[in-house]
Design a protein around this motif. Structure first.
Motif, PDB file in Angstrom:
ATOM      1  N   HIS A   1       0.835  -1.120  -0.079  1.00 16.08           N
ATOM      2  CA  HIS A   1      -0.162   0.086  -0.085  1.00 16.08           C
ATOM      3  C   HIS A   1       0.801   1.199  -0.035  1.00 16.08           C
ATOM      4  O   HIS A   1       1.954   1.206   0.736  1.00 16.08           O
ATOM      5  CB  HIS A   1      -0.987  -0.057   1.145  1.00 16.08           C
ATOM      6  CG  HIS A   1      -1.986   0.992   1.136  1.00 16.08           C
ATOM      7  ND1 HIS A   1      -1.888   2.183   1.781  1.00 16.08           N
ATOM      8  CD2 HIS A   1      -3.090   0.987   0.831  1.00 16.08           C
ATOM      9  CE1 HIS A   1      -2.800   2.972   1.352  1.00 16.08           C
ATOM     10  NE2 HIS A   1      -3.910   2.157   0.857  1.00 16.08           N
TER      11      HIS A   1
ATOM     12  N   SER B   1       0.908   3.868   1.594  1.00 14.47           N
ATOM     13  CA  SER B   1       1.021   4.569   2.930  1.00 14.47           C
ATOM     14  C   SER B   1       2.389   3.954   3.628  1.00 14.47           C
ATOM     15  O   SER B   1       3.059   4.595   4.480  1.00 14.47           O
ATOM     16  CB  SER B   1      -0.192   4.426   3.755  1.00 14.47           C
ATOM     17  OG  SER B   1      -0.351   3.123   4.057  1.00 14.47           O
ATOM     18  N   TRP B   2       2.774   2.798   3.207  1.00 14.17           N
ATOM     19  CA  TRP B   2       3.952   2.125   3.536  1.00 14.17           C
ATOM     20  C   TRP B   2       5.520   2.717   3.382  1.00 14.17           C
ATOM     21  O   TRP B   2       6.336   2.547   3.869  1.00 14.17           O
ATOM     22  CB  TRP B   2       4.114   0.650   3.293  1.00 14.17           C
ATOM     23  CG  TRP B   2       3.133  -0.029   4.411  1.00 14.17           C
ATOM     24  CD1 TRP B   2       2.026  -0.396   4.325  1.00 14.17           C
ATOM     25  CD2 TRP B   2       3.930  -0.661   5.462  1.00 14.17           C
ATOM     26  NE1 TRP B   2       1.712  -1.041   5.571  1.00 14.17           N
ATOM     27  CE2 TRP B   2       2.847  -1.196   6.111  1.00 14.17           C
ATOM     28  CE3 TRP B   2       5.061  -0.856   6.033  1.00 14.17           C
ATOM     29  CZ2 TRP B   2       2.856  -1.896   7.453  1.00 14.17           C
ATOM     30  CZ3 TRP B   2       5.287  -1.332   7.493  1.00 14.17           C
ATOM     31  CH2 TRP B   2       4.151  -1.995   7.822  1.00 14.17           C
TER      32      TRP B   2
END
Length: 67
Positions: free
Chosen positions: A3, A5-6
């Motif tokens: 994802h 956001s990682w």
């Protein structure tokens, strides 16, 4: 697929490694100031999948007295 956001977490790990390699700490216990991140960006070339190896590159653009 990882994802998006990682990528901030991966960047932060690389950032801490950069500070440690220079013999410093990004968060010394007795610090009266911090080191805020002014900007961070990512160029996505293709998806990143579990167990893919990848490289994180950090660039220090400027070191100034107040920023």
């Amino acid at each position: 697929m990882v994802h998006f956001s990682w990528f901030n977490r991966y960047m932060e790990e690389a950032e801490h490694a950069l500070w440690r390699e220079s013999g410093m700490s990004i968060a010394p216990r007795d610090a009266v100031i911090g080191f805020p991140r002014v900007s961070a960006s990512f160029d996505f070339k293709r998806p990143l999948f579990f167990e893919d190896e990848f490289e994180v590159r950090l660039t220090v653009v400027e070191i100034a007295a107040k920023t």
